[in-house]
Write a protein that holds these residues in place. Structure first.
Motif, PDB file in Angstrom:
ATOM      1  N   PRO A  14     -21.754 -84.891  94.127  1.00 51.07           N
ATOM      2  CA  PRO A  14     -22.599 -85.964  93.604  1.00 51.07           C
ATOM      3  C   PRO A  14     -22.127 -86.525  92.262  1.00 51.07           C
ATOM      4  O   PRO A  14     -22.518 -87.630  91.895  1.00 51.07           O
ATOM      5  CB  PRO A  14     -23.977 -85.320  93.492  1.00 51.07           C
ATOM      6  CG  PRO A  14     -23.728 -83.856  93.412  1.00 51.07           C
ATOM      7  CD  PRO A  14     -22.457 -83.607  94.182  1.00 51.07           C
ATOM      8  N   SER A  19     -24.132 -90.141  91.844  1.00 50.13           N
ATOM      9  CA  SER A  19     -25.552 -89.804  91.970  1.00 50.13           C
ATOM     10  C   SER A  19     -26.021 -88.895  90.844  1.00 50.13           C
ATOM     11  O   SER A  19     -27.204 -88.870  90.514  1.00 50.13           O
ATOM     12  CB  SER A  19     -25.818 -89.131  93.313  1.00 50.13           C
ATOM     13  OG  SER A  19     -25.585 -90.050  94.354  1.00 50.13           O
ATOM     14  N   ILE A  20     -25.103 -88.149  90.299  1.00 52.28           N
ATOM     15  CA  ILE A  20     -25.384 -87.295  89.146  1.00 52.28           C
ATOM     16  C   ILE A  20     -24.315 -87.598  88.104  1.00 52.28           C
ATOM     17  O   ILE A  20     -23.148 -87.800  88.439  1.00 52.28           O
ATOM     18  CB  ILE A  20     -25.382 -85.802  89.544  1.00 52.28           C
ATOM     19  CG1 ILE A  20     -26.574 -85.518  90.460  1.00 52.28           C
ATOM     20  CG2 ILE A  20     -25.410 -84.899  88.309  1.00 52.28           C
ATOM     21  CD1 ILE A  20     -26.631 -84.113  91.009  1.00 52.28           C
ATOM     22  N   TYR A  38     -29.757 -86.769  87.459  1.00 47.73           N
ATOM     23  CA  TYR A  38     -29.725 -87.509  88.718  1.00 47.73           C
ATOM     24  C   TYR A  38     -30.002 -88.987  88.459  1.00 47.73           C
ATOM     25  O   TYR A  38     -30.910 -89.325  87.690  1.00 47.73           O
ATOM     26  CB  TYR A  38     -30.786 -86.918  89.651  1.00 47.73           C
ATOM     27  CG  TYR A  38     -30.945 -87.613  90.967  1.00 47.73           C
ATOM     28  CD1 TYR A  38     -29.916 -87.606  91.915  1.00 47.73           C
ATOM     29  CD2 TYR A  38     -32.126 -88.257  91.294  1.00 47.73           C
ATOM     30  CE1 TYR A  38     -30.068 -88.226  93.135  1.00 47.73           C
ATOM     31  CE2 TYR A  38     -32.290 -88.876  92.518  1.00 47.73           C
ATOM     32  CZ  TYR A  38     -31.258 -88.862  93.437  1.00 47.73           C
ATOM     33  OH  TYR A  38     -31.411 -89.471  94.656  1.00 47.73           O
ATOM     34  N   ARG A  51     -35.949 -88.634  84.700  1.00 45.69           N
ATOM     35  CA  ARG A  51     -35.014 -88.270  85.778  1.00 45.69           C
ATOM     36  C   ARG A  51     -34.974 -86.761  85.933  1.00 45.69           C
ATOM     37  O   ARG A  51     -35.462 -86.026  85.089  1.00 45.69           O
ATOM     38  CB  ARG A  51     -33.627 -88.816  85.460  1.00 45.69           C
ATOM     39  CG  ARG A  51     -33.617 -90.318  85.331  1.00 45.69           C
ATOM     40  CD  ARG A  51     -32.223 -90.778  84.987  1.00 45.69           C
ATOM     41  NE  ARG A  51     -32.226 -92.157  84.558  1.00 45.69           N
ATOM     42  CZ  ARG A  51     -31.283 -93.007  84.870  1.00 45.69           C
ATOM     43  NH1 ARG A  51     -30.259 -92.644  85.595  1.00 45.69           N
ATOM     44  NH2 ARG A  51     -31.350 -94.241  84.436  1.00 45.69           N
ATOM     45  N   PRO A  54     -29.961 -81.583  88.398  1.00 49.32           N
ATOM     46  CA  PRO A  54     -29.560 -81.129  89.726  1.00 49.32           C
ATOM     47  C   PRO A  54     -30.227 -79.818  90.152  1.00 49.32           C
ATOM     48  O   PRO A  54     -30.448 -79.588  91.335  1.00 49.32           O
ATOM     49  CB  PRO A  54     -28.039 -80.956  89.608  1.00 49.32           C
ATOM     50  CG  PRO A  54     -27.641 -81.713  88.398  1.00 49.32           C
ATOM     51  CD  PRO A  54     -28.822 -81.777  87.502  1.00 49.32           C
ATOM     52  N   ILE A  57     -33.538 -80.437  91.695  1.00 47.78           N
ATOM     53  CA  ILE A  57     -33.345 -81.001  93.038  1.00 47.78           C
ATOM     54  C   ILE A  57     -33.010 -79.865  94.002  1.00 47.78           C
ATOM     55  O   ILE A  57     -33.637 -79.719  95.045  1.00 47.78           O
ATOM     56  CB  ILE A  57     -32.228 -82.061  93.046  1.00 47.78           C
ATOM     57  CG1 ILE A  57     -32.629 -83.257  92.177  1.00 47.78           C
ATOM     58  CG2 ILE A  57     -31.906 -82.498  94.471  1.00 47.78           C
ATOM     59  CD1 ILE A  57     -31.519 -84.258  91.934  1.00 47.78           C
ATOM     60  N   PRO A  92     -29.313 -84.476  96.514  1.00 47.80           N
ATOM     61  CA  PRO A  92     -29.285 -85.764  95.820  1.00 47.80           C
ATOM     62  C   PRO A  92     -29.024 -86.901  96.798  1.00 47.80           C
ATOM     63  O   PRO A  92     -28.171 -86.788  97.688  1.00 47.80           O
ATOM     64  CB  PRO A  92     -28.109 -85.643  94.846  1.00 47.80           C
ATOM     65  CG  PRO A  92     -27.826 -84.181  94.751  1.00 47.80           C
ATOM     66  CD  PRO A  92     -28.269 -83.577  96.041  1.00 47.80           C
TER      67      PRO A  92
END
Length: 177
Positions: A14, A19-20, A38, A51, A54, A57, A92
């Motif tokens: 990611p 995305s990250i 993220y 936000r 990770p 998530i 993600p």
């Protein structure tokens, strides 16, 4: 700050996909600065004023606390309930012009690799054939215009590239504004 990141079976890199990213932001879920944050989609009816890291998530705490999902379940037909939850609540999502969705192969969610243009797809001729087929099913009848569109992927339209976690087959769908 943490430097190691949790592993995501269905989104293996990611950071590379965007995305990250590295960040000094505080995670809205755990209230810690972990060095990564993220940046892509999160669907919830709640107001979220920040936000996620990770780690929140990966362990599912962000999705649980804010009653949301990182990607829509569209496209995930036929996968197990466990896989559906892993992809939508513990993986993600990714950036897209249209609502991003996940692809399935070998009865499992495929791993999202990245957003790509024609140059990256050219090394995967089977993916280009799959896109030709999919686009013809969506109404593209003029073969020359279809080829021109595909060769210009990366210029106003892109493809979302995935890889099957079982057999390694690559597959994609087109995303455009």
């Amino acid at each position: 700050m943490s430097t190691d990141m949790p592993a995501f079976r269905y989104h293996p890199d990611p950071l590379a996909s965007g995305s990250i990213r590295e960040s000094t932001e505080t995670c809205v879920c755990c209230n810690h600065i972990k060095g990564r944050i993220y940046t892509a989609t999160f669907y919830t009816a709640q107001k979220v004023s920040g936000r996620f890291c990770p780690w929140c998530i990966a362990d599912g705490s962000a999705a649980e606390r804010f009653a949301g999902e990182f990607t829509d379940s569209y496209g995930l037909e036929g996968v197990s309930e466990e896989t559906l939850h892993e992809v939508t609540r513990r993986t993600p999502g990714f950036h897209g012009w249209q609502d991003p969705h996940w692809l399935v192969h070998c009865h499992d969610a495929a791993a999202f690799i990245s957003e790509v243009g024609y140059r990256e797809l050219a090394i995967h001729p089977a993916v280009l054939d799959q896109l030709r087929h999919d686009l013809r099913m969506d109404g593209w009848r003029d073969a020359a215009k279809l080829e021109q569109f595909l060769t210009h992927l990366g210029e106003g339209a892109t493809a979302m590239l995935f890889r099957c976690t079982f057999c390694g087959t690559h597959l994609a769908y087109v995303d455009a504004s």
